[in-house]
Design a protein around this motif. Structure first.
Motif, PDB file in Angstrom:
ATOM      1  N   THR A  55      49.003 -76.677  -0.605  1.00 36.78           N
ATOM      2  CA  THR A  55      48.743 -77.751   0.351  1.00 36.78           C
ATOM      3  C   THR A  55      50.030 -78.349   0.901  1.00 36.78           C
ATOM      4  N   LEU A  56      50.016 -78.654   2.199  1.00 36.64           N
ATOM      5  CA  LEU A  56      51.064 -79.474   2.790  1.00 36.64           C
ATOM      6  C   LEU A  56      50.695 -80.935   2.526  1.00 36.64           C
ATOM      7  N   PRO A  57      51.481 -81.666   1.760  1.00 36.23           N
ATOM      8  CA  PRO A  57      51.127 -83.068   1.453  1.00 36.23           C
ATOM      9  C   PRO A  57      51.306 -83.967   2.672  1.00 36.23           C
ATOM     10  N   LEU A  58      50.371 -84.884   2.864  1.00 32.53           N
ATOM     11  CA  LEU A  58      50.414 -85.773   4.017  1.00 32.53           C
ATOM     12  C   LEU A  58      50.581 -87.224   3.586  1.00 32.53           C
ATOM     13  N   LYS A  59      51.192 -88.008   4.457  1.00 36.25           N
ATOM     14  CA  LYS A  59      51.244 -89.452   4.238  1.00 36.25           C
ATOM     15  C   LYS A  59      49.832 -90.023   4.313  1.00 36.25           C
ATOM     16  N   LYS A  60      49.557 -91.015   3.484  1.00 37.21           N
ATOM     17  CA  LYS A  60      48.258 -91.666   3.542  1.00 37.21           C
ATOM     18  C   LYS A  60      48.135 -92.396   4.870  1.00 37.21           C
ATOM     19  N   ASP A  61      47.011 -92.184   5.542  1.00 35.49           N
ATOM     20  CA  ASP A  61      46.810 -92.803   6.839  1.00 35.49           C
ATOM     21  C   ASP A  61      45.326 -92.799   7.161  1.00 35.49           C
ATOM     22  N   SER A  62      44.976 -93.323   8.320  1.00 33.49           N
ATOM     23  CA  SER A  62      43.581 -93.381   8.736  1.00 33.49           C
ATOM     24  C   SER A  62      42.969 -91.987   8.840  1.00 33.49           C
ATOM     25  N   ASP A  63      41.743 -91.841   8.367  1.00 36.22           N
ATOM     26  CA  ASP A  63      41.037 -90.574   8.461  1.00 36.22           C
ATOM     27  C   ASP A  63      40.610 -90.264   9.892  1.00 36.22           C
ATOM     28  N   ASP A  74      56.543 -88.184   2.457  1.00 36.43           N
ATOM     29  CA  ASP A  74      57.982 -88.361   2.247  1.00 36.43           C
ATOM     30  C   ASP A  74      58.520 -87.407   1.191  1.00 36.43           C
ATOM     31  N   HIS A  75      57.672 -87.017   0.234  1.00 32.02           N
ATOM     32  CA  HIS A  75      58.145 -86.132  -0.833  1.00 32.02           C
ATOM     33  C   HIS A  75      58.024 -84.654  -0.456  1.00 32.02           C
ATOM     34  N   TRP A  76      57.710 -84.343   0.807  1.00 28.44           N
ATOM     35  CA  TRP A  76      57.586 -82.952   1.223  1.00 28.44           C
ATOM     36  C   TRP A  76      58.863 -82.135   0.955  1.00 28.44           C
ATOM     37  N   PRO A  77      60.082 -82.646   1.200  1.00 28.07           N
ATOM     38  CA  PRO A  77      61.269 -81.840   0.906  1.00 28.07           C
ATOM     39  C   PRO A  77      61.333 -81.349  -0.538  1.00 28.07           C
ATOM     40  N   LYS A  78      60.896 -82.192  -1.486  1.00 26.56           N
ATOM     41  CA  LYS A  78      60.861 -81.761  -2.885  1.00 26.56           C
ATOM     42  C   LYS A  78      59.677 -80.835  -3.133  1.00 26.56           C
ATOM     43  N   GLU A  79      58.558 -81.146  -2.489  1.00 21.50           N
ATOM     44  CA  GLU A  79      57.342 -80.363  -2.683  1.00 21.50           C
ATOM     45  C   GLU A  79      57.499 -78.937  -2.158  1.00 21.50           C
ATOM     46  N   ARG A  80      58.218 -78.774  -1.059  1.00 23.73           N
ATOM     47  CA  ARG A  80      58.360 -77.429  -0.505  1.00 23.73           C
ATOM     48  C   ARG A  80      59.180 -76.526  -1.422  1.00 23.73           C
ATOM     49  N   LYS A  81      60.126 -77.120  -2.158  1.00 24.74           N
ATOM     50  CA  LYS A  81      60.885 -76.331  -3.127  1.00 24.74           C
ATOM     51  C   LYS A  81      59.973 -75.829  -4.237  1.00 24.74           C
ATOM     52  N   LYS A  82      59.061 -76.703  -4.678  1.00 26.18           N
ATOM     53  CA  LYS A  82      58.102 -76.306  -5.711  1.00 26.18           C
ATOM     54  C   LYS A  82      57.163 -75.224  -5.194  1.00 26.18           C
ATOM     55  N   LEU A  83      56.738 -75.383  -3.947  1.00 25.90           N
ATOM     56  CA  LEU A  83      55.812 -74.435  -3.357  1.00 25.90           C
ATOM     57  C   LEU A  83      56.464 -73.074  -3.158  1.00 25.90           C
ATOM     58  N   LEU A  84      57.698 -73.074  -2.693  1.00 28.61           N
ATOM     59  CA  LEU A  84      58.434 -71.811  -2.551  1.00 28.61           C
ATOM     60  C   LEU A  84      58.653 -71.156  -3.910  1.00 28.61           C
ATOM     61  N   ALA A  85      58.923 -71.966  -4.917  1.00 30.33           N
ATOM     62  CA  ALA A  85      59.114 -71.431  -6.264  1.00 30.33           C
ATOM     63  C   ALA A  85      57.825 -70.793  -6.784  1.00 30.33           C
ATOM     64  N   LYS A  86      56.688 -71.422  -6.490  1.00 27.85           N
ATOM     65  CA  LYS A  86      55.398 -70.864  -6.904  1.00 27.85           C
ATOM     66  C   LYS A  86      55.152 -69.520  -6.223  1.00 27.85           C
ATOM     67  N   ILE A  87      55.401 -69.463  -4.918  1.00 34.36           N
ATOM     68  CA  ILE A  87      55.219 -68.211  -4.184  1.00 34.36           C
ATOM     69  C   ILE A  87      56.167 -67.146  -4.724  1.00 34.36           C
ATOM     70  N   ILE A 107      60.358 -70.890   7.508  1.00 33.45           N
ATOM     71  CA  ILE A 107      59.262 -71.761   7.946  1.00 33.45           C
ATOM     72  C   ILE A 107      59.260 -73.066   7.168  1.00 33.45           C
ATOM     73  N   PHE A 108      59.336 -72.985   5.858  1.00 29.40           N
ATOM     74  CA  PHE A 108      59.229 -74.170   5.013  1.00 29.40           C
ATOM     75  C   PHE A 108      60.421 -75.107   5.192  1.00 29.40           C
ATOM     76  N   GLU A 109      61.561 -74.566   5.551  1.00 31.82           N
ATOM     77  CA  GLU A 109      62.759 -75.392   5.673  1.00 31.82           C
ATOM     78  C   GLU A 109      62.936 -75.968   7.076  1.00 31.82           C
ATOM     79  N   TYR A 110      61.953 -75.752   7.939  1.00 24.87           N
ATOM     80  CA  TYR A 110      61.993 -76.335   9.274  1.00 24.87           C
ATOM     81  C   TYR A 110      61.961 -77.857   9.147  1.00 24.87           C
ATOM     82  N   ASP A 111      62.915 -78.514   9.780  1.00 29.29           N
ATOM     83  CA  ASP A 111      63.081 -79.961   9.616  1.00 29.29           C
ATOM     84  C   ASP A 111      62.177 -80.714  10.579  1.00 29.29           C
ATOM     85  N   GLU A 112      60.898 -80.844  10.202  1.00 27.24           N
ATOM     86  CA  GLU A 112      59.913 -81.522  11.042  1.00 27.24           C
ATOM     87  C   GLU A 112      58.873 -82.176  10.148  1.00 27.24           C
ATOM     88  N   GLN A 113      58.639 -83.480  10.360  1.00 22.51           N
ATOM     89  CA  GLN A 113      57.670 -84.218   9.554  1.00 22.51           C
ATOM     90  C   GLN A 113      56.280 -84.280  10.196  1.00 22.51           C
TER      91      GLN A 113
END
Length: 234
Positions: A55-63, A74-87, A107-113
């Motif tokens: 999963t791509l983690p999302l900021k909590k916001d209106s549904d 905000d923690h996506w930069p850390k999360e993507r490292k974990k996700l790449l490690a899993k893959i 793809i994962f290291e693309y700097d876009e929020q």
């Protein structure tokens, strides 16, 4: 002109790219409501011979926000490292691991929020990798009444794009009426992906996974054949 219209999906299954390759214009919605239960920011990979969701983690916001207004956590930069490690750990022994993993890193290291822009970038990277030359168009760049629903919205996009042939995944077979489209001078077909079995290490085949899985186990020529031929139009 042939057209398809889809939501933007995160590393979608192979059938998504079959559809994309089959049309001249591929429209991705950005002004529709984000849904948690869909495949917009999640998919599945092979983990210990079983399907596991990533999963791509999302900021909590209106549904009620549109896809284009959702932001990665905000923690996506850390999360993507974990996700790449899993893959990496799951697929490091796959025959096409090296070139596939390099692409995923880019793809994962693309700097876009922004969720939509991130997925749009990933789709463009995968299109280039598969040599798909279809025009990728964002729905908000097309002039039509976005308040329309279902087939009326699809037909409005077809008219605005001067499309004469609309192709939808087989899941829309009960949603759209060919006669309604014919009345608007638009041919309607549905794509049924065969999704042939391919070797996944030495285990029983697990279907319905992200394109990542197909890329790990199939050579570029095999992938090209699956994208171009492994389906039927109804």
């Amino acid at each position: 002109m042939r057209i398809a219209i889809m939501q933007p999906y995160f590393l979608p299954y192979l059938g998504y790219f079959q559809l994309m390759n089959l049309v001249d214009v591929f429209v991705i919605y950005d002004e529709i409501q984000y849904t948690k239960k869909g495949w917009i920011n999640r998919n599945r990979i092979l983990v210990n011979n079983d399907a596991q969701t990533i999963t791509l983690p999302l900021k909590k916001d209106s549904d009620y926000l549109n896809i284009k207004d959702r932001i990665l956590a905000d923690h996506w930069p850390k999360e993507r490292k974990k996700l790449l490690a899993k893959i990496y750990n799951c697929y490091k022994k796959a025959p096409e691991f090296d070139k596939t993993y390099d692409l995923l890193e880019s793809i994962f290291e693309y700097d876009e929020q922004n969720l939509f822009k991130f997925i749009q970038f990933s789709l463009k990277q995968l299109m280039s990798h598969f040599n798909i030359t279809t025009s990728l168009v964002v729905s908000s760049d097309i002039s039509f009444d976005n308040k329309l629903k279902s087939s009326d919205k699809v037909l409005a996009i077809c008219r605005a794009s001067e499309a004469t042939h609309y192709i939808n995944p087989i899941g829309g077979l009960e949603l759209y009426d060919k006669k309604q489209f014919e009345a608007q001078d638009v041919k309607l077909n549905f794509l049924r992906s065969n999704l042939s079995i391919y070797p996944q290490f030495e285990n029983e085949f697990v279907p319905g996974l992200s394109v990542v899985d197909a890329m790990m186990f199939n050579s570029p020529q095999e992938l090209s054949n699956l994208i171009q031929n492994d389906f039927e139009l109804v």
